[in-house]
Scaffold this motif. Structure first.
Motif, PDB file in Angstrom:
ATOM      1  N   LYS A   3       0.808  -1.222   0.000  1.00 18.04           N
ATOM      2  CA  LYS A   3       0.000   0.000   0.000  1.00 18.04           C
ATOM      3  C   LYS A   3       0.841   1.273   0.000  1.00 18.04           C
ATOM      4  O   LYS A   3       0.760   2.077   0.924  1.00 18.04           O
ATOM      5  CB  LYS A   3      -0.965  -0.015   1.184  1.00 18.04           C
ATOM      6  N   GLY A   4       1.628   1.474  -1.031  1.00 12.46           N
ATOM      7  CA  GLY A   4       2.346   2.730  -1.195  1.00 12.46           C
ATOM      8  C   GLY A   4       3.493   2.909  -0.227  1.00 12.46           C
ATOM      9  O   GLY A   4       4.026   3.997  -0.102  1.00 12.46           O
ATOM     10  N   ARG A   5       3.845   1.841   0.476  1.00 13.84           N
ATOM     11  CA  ARG A   5       4.947   1.997   1.428  1.00 13.84           C
ATOM     12  C   ARG A   5       6.191   1.272   0.911  1.00 13.84           C
ATOM     13  O   ARG A   5       6.326   1.058  -0.277  1.00 13.84           O
ATOM     14  CB  ARG A   5       4.515   1.487   2.798  1.00 13.84           C
ATOM     15  N   TRP A   9       7.682   0.301  -3.075  1.00 15.58           N
ATOM     16  CA  TRP A   9       8.875   0.897  -3.688  1.00 15.58           C
ATOM     17  C   TRP A   9       9.925  -0.166  -4.003  1.00 15.58           C
ATOM     18  O   TRP A   9      10.595  -0.106  -5.034  1.00 15.58           O
ATOM     19  CB  TRP A   9       9.454   1.990  -2.781  1.00 15.58           C
ATOM     20  N   ALA A  10      10.016  -1.144  -3.109  1.00 14.96           N
ATOM     21  CA  ALA A  10      10.943  -2.254  -3.369  1.00 14.96           C
ATOM     22  C   ALA A  10      10.557  -2.953  -4.665  1.00 14.96           C
ATOM     23  O   ALA A  10      11.408  -3.236  -5.521  1.00 14.96           O
ATOM     24  CB  ALA A  10      10.920  -3.245  -2.202  1.00 14.96           C
ATOM     25  N   HIS A  88      10.245  -7.461   6.386  1.00  9.76           N
ATOM     26  CA  HIS A  88      10.545  -7.076   5.002  1.00  9.76           C
ATOM     27  C   HIS A  88      10.958  -5.617   4.872  1.00  9.76           C
ATOM     28  O   HIS A  88      11.763  -5.273   4.023  1.00  9.76           O
ATOM     29  CB  HIS A  88       9.364  -7.421   4.074  1.00  9.76           C
ATOM     30  N   ARG A  89      10.407  -4.730   5.736  1.00 11.04           N
ATOM     31  CA  ARG A  89      10.787  -3.308   5.656  1.00 11.04           C
ATOM     32  C   ARG A  89      12.234  -3.113   6.081  1.00 11.04           C
ATOM     33  O   ARG A  89      13.006  -2.466   5.388  1.00 11.04           O
ATOM     34  CB  ARG A  89       9.890  -2.456   6.553  1.00 11.04           C
TER      35      ARG A  89
END
Lengths: 118, 141
Positions: A3-5, A9-10, A88-89
């Protein structure tokens, strides 16, 4: 995850770098195959290829390689371990850190070569 | 291929056909191998030397070595399959018109097949060994 985080981007960077590398691969097989035309043709072609815009292109190719490789390892960890998706972040920030850490020495080596016009 | 399955169990459940599951696994296995193959390739040809020094003699001498033929063959085949399957995912994600999708994939596989053959010919079917010394003795142009 998307969701756009960070996860999105990854993915976007992985997709862009992957498509770019696949297209570069096709070009690269063709350009090296010109070696079969012998030294006169191949060296003339390489003289064209060694100009600075292409060398900057090669830096972008190397950046794509490093990011795509380490984010690919992140994907493998997410797919095959129990804990991968939970972190994952953090893993992605790790990927960015490693990409920078590997990228800077490459820039230090390659940029002066280009500036010297070698 | 709107949503990529995130675990092997999910992949098995999502992909009704075995070929899709096999490609999913292949992307991970070949990806892991390519990390080492590509880093080695970039190191040898861009970092260990100045890439502007690459000329006919350098490439001909490199390709005439048996270990380079084997190394580059693995690199060529894995990178081509991994890259073309990735482009296939992209085509399937972004083109929805069935005809356009079909012809884009036909174009992709045709170009990839031709490049694979050209790569194999460059590595295996051209005797730089025989020509090498004679050509290196020629004066620079």
């Amino acid at each position: 995850m998307y969701k756009g985080r960070e996860g999105q981007w990854a993915f976007v960077l992985h997709r862009i770098s992957g498509v770019a590398l696949a297209l570069y691969l096709l070009l690269h097989v063709l350009d090296i195959s010109l070696v079969m035309y012998g030294p006169r043709v191949f060296n003339a072609f390489l003289g064209f290829y060694h100009q600075w815009p292409f060398r900057i292109g090669l830096i972008l190719v190397m950046a794509a390689v490093v990011y795509h490789a380490f984010n690919g390892l992140r994907i493998i960890l997410m797919d095959f371990t129990e804990w991968g998706t939970r972190y994952h972040r953090s893993l992605w920030y790790g990927v960015l850190a490693i990409t920078t850490a590997v990228g800077i020495p490459i820039l230090i080596k390659v940029v002066p070569e280009i500036l010297r016009g070698a | 291929m709107a949503v990529q399955p995130k675990t092997l169990k999910e992949a098995k459940a999502v992909y009704s056909t075995n070929p899709e599951l096999a490609w999913w696994v292949f992307m991970r296995v070949s990806g892991l191998l390519l990390v080492f193959l590509v880093f080695g390739h970039v190191y040898m040809n861009n970092i260990a030397i100045n890439v502007a020094e690459v000329d006919y003699a350098y490439v001909a001498e490199r390709i005439s070595k048996p270990w380079v033929k084997v190394y580059d063959s693995f690199l060529l085949v894995f990178a081509m399959l991994h890259g073309m399957n990735g482009l296939r995912y992209s085509i399937e994600d972004y083109t929805h018109h069935p005809g356009k999708r079909f012809w884009l994939k036909v174009l992709l596989f045709t170009v990839a097949g031709i490049m694979l053959v050209i790569g194999v010919i460059t590595l295996w079917a051209f005797s730089f060994e025989e020509m090498g010394d004679a050509i290196r003795a020629l004066p620079e142009l």
